[in-house]
Structures are given as structure tokens and as C-alpha cells.
Design a protein around this motif. Structure first.
Motif, PDB file in Angstrom:
ATOM      1  N   THR A 129       0.774  -1.347   0.256  1.00  0.00           N
ATOM      2  CA  THR A 129      -0.014   0.043  -0.060  1.00  0.00           C
ATOM      3  C   THR A 129       1.220   0.959  -0.294  1.00  0.00           C
ATOM      4  OG1 THR A 129      -0.299  -0.516   2.257  1.00  0.00           O
ATOM      5  CG2 THR A 129      -2.457  -1.118   0.920  1.00  0.00           C
ATOM      6  N   HIS A 130       2.305   0.946   0.914  1.00  0.00           N
ATOM      7  CA  HIS A 130       3.018   2.149   0.709  1.00  0.00           C
ATOM      8  C   HIS A 130       4.348   1.872  -0.021  1.00  0.00           C
ATOM      9  CE1 HIS A 130      -0.006   4.253   3.913  1.00  0.00           C
ATOM     10  NE2 HIS A 130       0.413   3.290   4.364  1.00  0.00           N
ATOM     11  N   GLY A 131       4.066   1.732  -1.533  1.00  0.00           N
ATOM     12  CA  GLY A 131       4.975   1.443  -2.294  1.00  0.00           C
ATOM     13  C   GLY A 131       4.716   1.304  -3.517  1.00  0.00           C
ATOM     14  N   CYS A 132       4.724   0.531  -4.135  1.00  0.00           N
ATOM     15  CA  CYS A 132       4.156   0.301  -6.012  1.00  0.00           C
ATOM     16  C   CYS A 132       2.523   0.133  -5.584  1.00  0.00           C
ATOM     17  CB  CYS A 132       4.631  -0.791  -6.376  1.00  0.00           C
ATOM     18  SG  CYS A 132       4.216  -2.272  -5.371  1.00  0.00           S
ATOM     19  N   GLY A 133       2.555  -0.409  -4.884  1.00  0.00           N
ATOM     20  CA  GLY A 133       0.595  -0.210  -4.695  1.00  0.00           C
ATOM     21  C   GLY A 133       0.013  -2.083  -4.897  1.00  0.00           C
ATOM     22  N   ARG A 134       0.708  -2.374  -6.106  1.00  0.00           N
ATOM     23  CA  ARG A 134       0.354  -3.758  -6.390  1.00  0.00           C
ATOM     24  C   ARG A 134      -0.038  -4.940  -4.944  1.00  0.00           C
ATOM     25  NH1 ARG A 134       3.415  -4.382 -11.786  1.00  0.00           N
ATOM     26  NH2 ARG A 134       1.662  -5.448 -12.605  1.00  0.00           N
ATOM     27  N   PHE A 135      -0.938  -5.935  -5.559  1.00  0.00           N
ATOM     28  CA  PHE A 135      -1.441  -7.316  -4.710  1.00  0.00           C
ATOM     29  C   PHE A 135      -0.053  -7.918  -5.560  1.00  0.00           C
ATOM     30  CE2 PHE A 135      -5.223  -5.258  -4.653  1.00  0.00           C
ATOM     31  CZ  PHE A 135      -5.613  -5.455  -3.090  1.00  0.00           C
ATOM     32  N   PHE A 136       0.203  -8.748  -4.209  1.00  0.00           N
ATOM     33  CA  PHE A 136       0.730 -10.505  -4.988  1.00  0.00           C
ATOM     34  C   PHE A 136       0.922 -11.235  -3.067  1.00  0.00           C
ATOM     35  CE2 PHE A 136       3.910  -9.371  -0.696  1.00  0.00           C
ATOM     36  CZ  PHE A 136       3.947  -8.384  -0.335  1.00  0.00           C
ATOM     37  N   ASN A 137       0.939 -11.889  -4.122  1.00  0.00           N
ATOM     38  CA  ASN A 137       0.640 -13.141  -3.127  1.00  0.00           C
ATOM     39  C   ASN A 137       2.508 -13.665  -2.422  1.00  0.00           C
ATOM     40  OD1 ASN A 137      -1.971 -13.807  -4.280  1.00  0.00           O
ATOM     41  ND2 ASN A 137      -1.234 -14.872  -5.965  1.00  0.00           N
ATOM     42  N   ALA A 138       1.831 -14.065  -0.666  1.00  0.00           N
ATOM     43  CA  ALA A 138       2.613 -14.778   0.003  1.00  0.00           C
ATOM     44  C   ALA A 138       2.335 -16.074   0.947  1.00  0.00           C
ATOM     45  CB  ALA A 138       3.295 -13.535   0.944  1.00  0.00           C
ATOM     46  N   VAL A 139       3.653 -17.113   1.506  1.00  0.00           N
ATOM     47  CA  VAL A 139       3.141 -17.573   2.065  1.00  0.00           C
ATOM     48  C   VAL A 139       3.980 -17.524   3.792  1.00  0.00           C
ATOM     49  CG1 VAL A 139       3.532 -19.678   2.231  1.00  0.00           C
ATOM     50  CG2 VAL A 139       3.752 -19.483   0.101  1.00  0.00           C
ATOM     51  N   ARG A 140       3.471 -17.519   4.327  1.00  0.00           N
ATOM     52  CA  ARG A 140       3.525 -16.946   5.630  1.00  0.00           C
ATOM     53  C   ARG A 140       3.457 -18.626   6.673  1.00  0.00           C
ATOM     54  NH1 ARG A 140       1.034 -14.183   9.601  1.00  0.00           N
ATOM     55  NH2 ARG A 140      -0.958 -14.524   8.697  1.00  0.00           N
ATOM     56  N   HIS A 141       3.833 -18.171   7.663  1.00  0.00           N
ATOM     57  CA  HIS A 141       3.928 -18.677   9.042  1.00  0.00           C
ATOM     58  C   HIS A 141       2.885 -17.990  10.156  1.00  0.00           C
ATOM     59  CE1 HIS A 141       4.308 -21.541  12.077  1.00  0.00           C
ATOM     60  NE2 HIS A 141       4.728 -22.426  11.589  1.00  0.00           N
ATOM     61  N   THR A 142       1.833 -18.635  10.193  1.00  0.00           N
ATOM     62  CA  THR A 142       1.252 -18.146  10.865  1.00  0.00           C
ATOM     63  C   THR A 142       1.088 -17.583  12.466  1.00  0.00           C
ATOM     64  OG1 THR A 142       0.103 -19.439  10.818  1.00  0.00           O
ATOM     65  CG2 THR A 142      -0.930 -18.969  10.046  1.00  0.00           C
ATOM     66  N   VAL A 143       1.954 -18.665  13.117  1.00  0.00           N
ATOM     67  CA  VAL A 143       2.413 -18.469  13.995  1.00  0.00           C
ATOM     68  C   VAL A 143       3.954 -17.790  14.793  1.00  0.00           C
ATOM     69  CG1 VAL A 143       3.886 -19.573  16.177  1.00  0.00           C
ATOM     70  CG2 VAL A 143       1.936 -20.668  15.009  1.00  0.00           C
ATOM     71  N   SER A 144       4.693 -18.140  13.845  1.00  0.00           N
ATOM     72  CA  SER A 144       6.485 -17.349  13.520  1.00  0.00           C
ATOM     73  C   SER A 144       6.240 -16.044  12.797  1.00  0.00           C
ATOM     74  CB  SER A 144       6.951 -18.163  13.154  1.00  0.00           C
ATOM     75  OG  SER A 144       7.211 -18.318  11.847  1.00  0.00           O
ATOM     76  N   ASP A 145       5.574 -16.118  12.367  1.00  0.00           N
ATOM     77  CA  ASP A 145       5.121 -14.413  11.309  1.00  0.00           C
ATOM     78  C   ASP A 145       5.989 -14.375  10.094  1.00  0.00           C
ATOM     79  OD1 ASP A 145       2.685 -12.818  11.227  1.00  0.00           O
ATOM     80  OD2 ASP A 145       3.567 -12.071  12.840  1.00  0.00           O
ATOM     81  N   ALA A 146       7.151 -16.032   9.866  1.00  0.00           N
ATOM     82  CA  ALA A 146       8.196 -15.906   9.011  1.00  0.00           C
ATOM     83  C   ALA A 146       7.761 -16.061   7.836  1.00  0.00           C
ATOM     84  CB  ALA A 146       9.219 -16.729   9.174  1.00  0.00           C
ATOM     85  N   PHE A 147       7.922 -14.658   6.994  1.00  0.00           N
ATOM     86  CA  PHE A 147       7.541 -15.101   5.138  1.00  0.00           C
ATOM     87  C   PHE A 147       8.831 -16.478   4.657  1.00  0.00           C
ATOM     88  CE2 PHE A 147       4.732 -12.359   4.538  1.00  0.00           C
ATOM     89  CZ  PHE A 147       4.417 -11.765   5.590  1.00  0.00           C
ATOM     90  N   VAL A 148       7.981 -17.572   3.896  1.00  0.00           N
ATOM     91  CA  VAL A 148       8.830 -18.074   3.179  1.00  0.00           C
ATOM     92  C   VAL A 148       9.268 -17.528   1.146  1.00  0.00           C
ATOM     93  CG1 VAL A 148       8.877 -20.307   2.609  1.00  0.00           C
ATOM     94  CG2 VAL A 148       7.895 -20.165   4.517  1.00  0.00           C
ATOM     95  N   THR A 149       8.538 -16.753   1.032  1.00  0.00           N
ATOM     96  CA  THR A 149       8.647 -16.320  -0.303  1.00  0.00           C
ATOM     97  C   THR A 149       7.366 -15.670  -0.282  1.00  0.00           C
ATOM     98  OG1 THR A 149       8.928 -16.691  -2.473  1.00  0.00           O
ATOM     99  CG2 THR A 149       7.169 -18.622  -1.334  1.00  0.00           C
ATOM    100  N   THR A 150       8.057 -14.463  -1.057  1.00  0.00           N
ATOM    101  CA  THR A 150       6.761 -13.807  -1.863  1.00  0.00           C
ATOM    102  C   THR A 150       6.588 -13.964  -3.457  1.00  0.00           C
ATOM    103  OG1 THR A 150       7.883 -11.746  -2.010  1.00  0.00           O
ATOM    104  CG2 THR A 150       6.739 -11.604  -0.684  1.00  0.00           C
ATOM    105  N   TYR A 151       5.487 -13.644  -4.079  1.00  0.00           N
ATOM    106  CA  TYR A 151       5.387 -13.614  -5.925  1.00  0.00           C
ATOM    107  C   TYR A 151       4.481 -13.320  -6.612  1.00  0.00           C
ATOM    108  CZ  TYR A 151       1.633 -17.611  -3.754  1.00  0.00           C
ATOM    109  OH  TYR A 151       0.985 -18.819  -3.583  1.00  0.00           O
ATOM    110  N   LYS A 152       4.413 -12.765  -7.814  1.00  0.00           N
ATOM    111  CA  LYS A 152       3.965 -11.721  -8.356  1.00  0.00           C
ATOM    112  C   LYS A 152       2.218 -12.520  -8.402  1.00  0.00           C
ATOM    113  CE  LYS A 152       7.469  -9.760 -10.360  1.00  0.00           C
ATOM    114  NZ  LYS A 152       6.898  -9.300 -12.104  1.00  0.00           N
ATOM    115  N   ALA A 153       0.738 -11.242  -8.200  1.00  0.00           N
ATOM    116  CA  ALA A 153      -0.308 -12.445  -8.313  1.00  0.00           C
ATOM    117  C   ALA A 153      -0.693 -13.099  -9.711  1.00  0.00           C
ATOM    118  CB  ALA A 153      -1.197 -10.778  -8.312  1.00  0.00           C
ATOM    119  N   GLY A 154      -1.006 -14.071 -10.130  1.00  0.00           N
ATOM    120  CA  GLY A 154      -1.542 -14.705 -11.088  1.00  0.00           C
ATOM    121  C   GLY A 154      -0.846 -15.280 -11.120  1.00  0.00           C
ATOM    122  N   GLU A 155       0.932 -16.010 -10.416  1.00  0.00           N
ATOM    123  CA  GLU A 155       1.661 -16.861 -10.810  1.00  0.00           C
ATOM    124  C   GLU A 155       0.663 -17.949 -10.353  1.00  0.00           C
ATOM    125  OE1 GLU A 155       5.424 -15.598  -8.836  1.00  0.00           O
ATOM    126  OE2 GLU A 155       6.264 -14.516 -11.220  1.00  0.00           O
TER     127      GLU A 155
END
Ligand code: ZN
Length: 99
Positions: A59-85
Motif C-alpha cells: 500500500t505504501h509502495g507500488c500499490g500492487r497486490f501479490f501473494n505470499a507464503v507466511r507461517h502464522t505462528v512465527s510470522d516468517a515469510f517463506v516467499t512472495t510472488y506476483k499475483a497470477g503466478e
């Protein structure tokens, strides 16, 4: 501070620049949905204790949506990737036997 890498900007930025936008990879198909499957789409989401596929918005950068894999307990992001991939293989990302 939690850092999230936007796949469009390419840089790891502080969490406050981003906004959670719900579960990723939900298919919307009202034409062929039954009442029960449509209600599931509208009102029910997975709520795992572990890895979760999510949509985020820079929201405070490019404004684009993307997808991510996050661990809900540790909040660690495993990866992020572009929407549509395509959805990445979780076993490959975290290794076999990961939780
Ligand atoms: Zn960005």
C-alpha cells in the motif's frame, strides 16, 4: 521489525508499508456454484496454524497486490510472488517434513 519483500519492487521493506488482503488462490465462479459452495466462498476461509497462502498489498509502495507464503505462528515469510503466478509447492519451499 518484520521485513516483507515485494516481488514487484524487489526490496525488503518494513511491514507497515503492507496490508494483508486475505487468503490467496480463491476461485470465484458464481455461474457454476451451488448455494453451499457459494456460501463457502463468501464466508469461510482456512485458518491454519502453520504455513498459509495469503494476498498482500504494498500500500505504501507500488500499490500492487501479490501473494505470499507466511507461517502464522512465527510470522516468517517463506516467499512472495506476483499475483497470477501459480501456487508454489510448499514441500519444495520448506523441505520435506516441515510444519
Ligand atoms: Zn511494491
Amino acid at each position: 521489525m518484520l521485513l516483507i519483500t515485494c516481488p514487484y519492487c524487489g526490496a525488503a521493506r518494513p511491514e507497515i508499508e503492507f496490508r494483508y488482503a486475505g487468503e490467496a488462490h480463491l476461485k470465484r465462479d458464481p455461474a457454476s456454484a451451488t448455494d453451499e459452495s457459494w456460501a463457502d466462498f463468501l464466508y469461510f476461509r482456512t485458518n491454519p496454524k502453520g504455513y498459509h497462502f495469503e494476498r498482500w498489498r504494498h500500500t505504501h509502495g507500488c500499490g500492487r497486490f501479490f501473494n505470499a507464503v507466511r507461517h502464522t505462528v512465527s510470522d516468517a515469510f517463506v516467499t512472495t510472488y506476483k499475483a497470477g503466478e501459480p501456487k508454489p509447492d510448499l514441500a519444495t519451499l520448506i523441505g520435506e517434513g516441515g510444519r
